[in-house]
Design an enzyme around this catalytic site. Structure first.
Site, short mmCIF file in Angstrom:
data_model
loop_
_atom_site.label_atom_id
_atom_site.label_comp_id
_atom_site.label_asym_id
_atom_site.label_seq_id
_atom_site.Cartn_x
_atom_site.Cartn_y
_atom_site.Cartn_z
N GLN A 184 7.26 1.79 4.42
CA GLN A 184 6.34 1.13 3.51
C GLN A 184 5.95 -0.27 3.96
O GLN A 184 4.82 -0.70 3.74
CB GLN A 184 6.99 1.00 2.11
CG GLN A 184 7.40 2.31 1.48
CD GLN A 184 6.30 2.94 0.65
OE1 GLN A 184 5.13 2.62 0.82
NE2 GLN A 184 6.66 3.83 -0.24
N ASP B 262 0.92 2.89 2.87
CA ASP B 262 2.28 2.69 2.37
C ASP B 262 2.53 1.20 2.24
O ASP B 262 2.34 0.44 3.18
CB ASP B 262 3.28 3.34 3.32
CG ASP B 262 3.21 4.85 3.27
OD1 ASP B 262 3.72 5.41 2.29
OD2 ASP B 262 2.62 5.45 4.17
N THR B 263 3.00 0.81 1.07
CA THR B 263 3.04 -0.60 0.67
C THR B 263 4.20 -0.81 -0.29
O THR B 263 4.60 0.13 -0.96
CB THR B 263 1.71 -0.97 -0.03
OG1 THR B 263 0.63 -0.73 0.84
CG2 THR B 263 1.69 -2.42 -0.48
N VAL B 264 4.72 -2.04 -0.36
CA VAL B 264 5.66 -2.37 -1.42
C VAL B 264 5.06 -3.49 -2.27
O VAL B 264 4.47 -4.44 -1.76
CB VAL B 264 7.04 -2.81 -0.89
CG1 VAL B 264 7.73 -1.66 -0.18
CG2 VAL B 264 6.96 -4.03 0.01
#
Length: 528
Positions: free
Chosen positions: A58, A349-351
């Site tokens: 992520q 995809d990331t946080v």
């Protein structure tokens, strides 16, 4: 209040401080930083560093970040653009095969100079109470001594395994025993621990100068990239003035372009002219309007969002209520419009995480390497996954977002914040690449129009429009799906959840913080 006989969870509640992230390790570390006297930004950076280790698909220190901050509960919101630029020596042509519409995901030309570490160190120095070296220690410990892989991370790891196999470094580090990690297995990345230790000791220079920068530059140049040590040494983010609009009795803030946050503001402006509260939350009527507003807003995003240092952006027109009214007039309340061009959507995809401390310093913080494991180009000994944000550029030289040297691409990751009566009320974000404006709009209207608490608003089933199809999560009622189909939507069941999200609400009258964390991910909201 939720139906206590049905699956779900209540929102977290506390009075002193709260953090919401989508990994329990990161949430716990953030709370520990707050309890030991750290400010919200200290806790956010410590949590982001942990996520860079425990959720490598992520996020990571080879990526970018954006931040919105409110100081001491005031409405004077600070924005920070921590996104990186292309190398100064990058040519404008010859970066992709003939006829390609975008830069390839694993190309060295997709790797922009990472901006995360510069942002972390600067924000902590300017607004924190602790040193970066102390804040990175939990992440260093996880990287060196290991952590159990959580279920959602393991799910994503399997999906990204074919891409990881394309790079020998990625395969060696992230596919031990020639396979992705399974839930419950312990993963270690000692090279990343070494890189984080250099940053802990030397600050930003530990990443942008010395052995880490040299290894990344040599590696990328060996693949045909144009990156130089000077590009790394001079990399820096900047404080920016947030863009704002009003929705009902709220003021909503986003990061300005090159960030796509303005897309959510335009969606809200369009939807404000409809009485959503008179509809059922999961009705076809509400979701149809959400899709149509999104299609219009994304059309403008794809046409205009760019690095505003290199091209003009029509801020005043895009955010005017008159412009929203003109767009709203194109929407039929019961029929899918056939004349709008579909936006080009991409998954990422990331946080996202949010922290509020006892002094009501509020941080809305998002960090990403874009696609799963970024470009899947990984620094050989330091185990740093490098982002592929260069994919956000257009290869059309006449486009405002055209690829070029020293430029920032259109960025999908967007932190959000909403104010009421001049004070922060909701600190929130929803991950999921191009889905994010839809996600922000969905959860925000869930609170504003339907009175949902943060956990309930985040848990609501989601829908969004991509590549000519209306993609619905399984939680959308069957009757609603059929009604949408009758309205003209081409319905497709979502193969995986639409993003994730976190939110903290501030109840100023009671002095209570109310937090929610997305059940689509592995994390939680905690307070003290």
């Amino acid at each position: 209040m939720r139906d206590l006989q049905l699956p779900g969870r209540s929102p977290a509640m506390a009075m002193n401080g709260m953090a919401a992230t989508h990994n329990p390790h990161a949430t716990r570390v953030a709370i520990e930083v707050l309890r030991s006297g750290g400010a919200a930004i200290d806790a956010a950076v410590a949590a982001a560093a942990v996520l860079a280790v425990v959720e490598p698909q992520q996020t990571g220190i080879g990526g970018d970040c954006f931040v919105l901050m409110a100081k001491n509960g005031t409405g004077d919101i600070i924005g920070y653009n921590g996104s990186g630029r292309t190398p100064r020596g990058l040519p404008t042509t010859g970066l992709a095969p003939e006829g390609a519409t975008q830069i390839e995901d694993c190309s060295p030309h997709s790797v922009t100079i990472p901006g995360a570490i510069d942002a972390w160190t600067r924000l902590v120095a300017d607004h924190g109470r602790k040193e970066i070296g102390e804040l990175l220690q939990p992440a260093i410990d996880f990287a060196r001594n290991g952590f159990p892989v959580h279920p959602r991370v393991a799910h994503d790891w399997v999906e990204d395994a074919p891409r990881l196999r394309r790079d020998p470094n990625a395969a060696r580090i992230f596919l031990p025993n020639d396979r992705p990690l399974r839930a419950g297995e312990v993963f270690r990345n000692p090279g990343l621990a070494d890189a984080l230790s250099l940053i802990a000791k030397n600050g930003r220079d530990g990443f942008y100068k010395g052995p880490v920068a040299k290894e990344i530059v040599n590696y990328l140049r060996g693949l045909g990239g144009y990156h130089t040590l000077e590009d790394f040494e001079t990399a820096e983010g900047e404080y920016v003035t947030p863009v704002r609009t009003t929705y009902r009795d709220m003021e909503v803030c986003q990061i300005p372009p090159n960030n796509q946050g303005i897309t959510a503001l335009l969606m809200l402006n369009i939807l404000e002219g409809f009485d959503l509260s008179a509809m059922e939350p999961m009705s076809a009527e509400r979701l149809h309007l959400e899709v149509e507003a999104g299609r219009l807003a994304y059309r403008d995003r794809d046409a205009f969002v760019c690095d505003t240092r290199h091209a003009a952006y029509p801020f005043d027109e895009i955010l005017s209520k008159d412009y929203a009214a003109r767009l709203r007039a194109e929407i039929s309340p019961d029929r899918f419009a056939t004349h709008l061009p579909p936006p080009l959507m991409r998954k990422s995809d990331t946080v996202y995480l949010t922290v509020v401390d006892k002094d009501r310093n509020c941080v809305s913080f998002i960090n990403s390497v874009y696609w799963g494991f970024g470009s899947t180009r990984v620094a050989p000994t330091f185990g740093i996954t490098l982002q592929n944000r260069g994919m956000g550029f257009s290869l059309d030289p006449s486009h405002p977002n055209a690829v070029g040297p020293g430029k920032r691409p259109l960025h999908t990751i967007m932190p959000g914040m909403a104010l009421k009566n001049g004070r922060p009320w909701l600190v929130y974000g929803v991950m999921g690449g191009d889905y994010q404006p839809f996600g922000h709009t969905h959860v925000l209207t869930g609170v504003a129009d339907f009175g949902l608490d943060p956990q309930a608003a985040i848990d609501q089933a989601r829908i969004f429009h991509t590549m000519g199809e209306t993609v619905v999560e399984r939680g959308i009622p069957k009757d609603t799906v059929e009604q949408l189909r009758q309205m003209g939507h081409t319905i497709v069941e979502a193969p995986e959840p639409h993003g994730g999200g976190q939110m903290i609400m501030i109840d100023w009258d009671q002095g209570v913080l109310i937090g929610g964390s997305d059940s689509r991910m592995d994390g939680c909201a905690l307070g003290y």
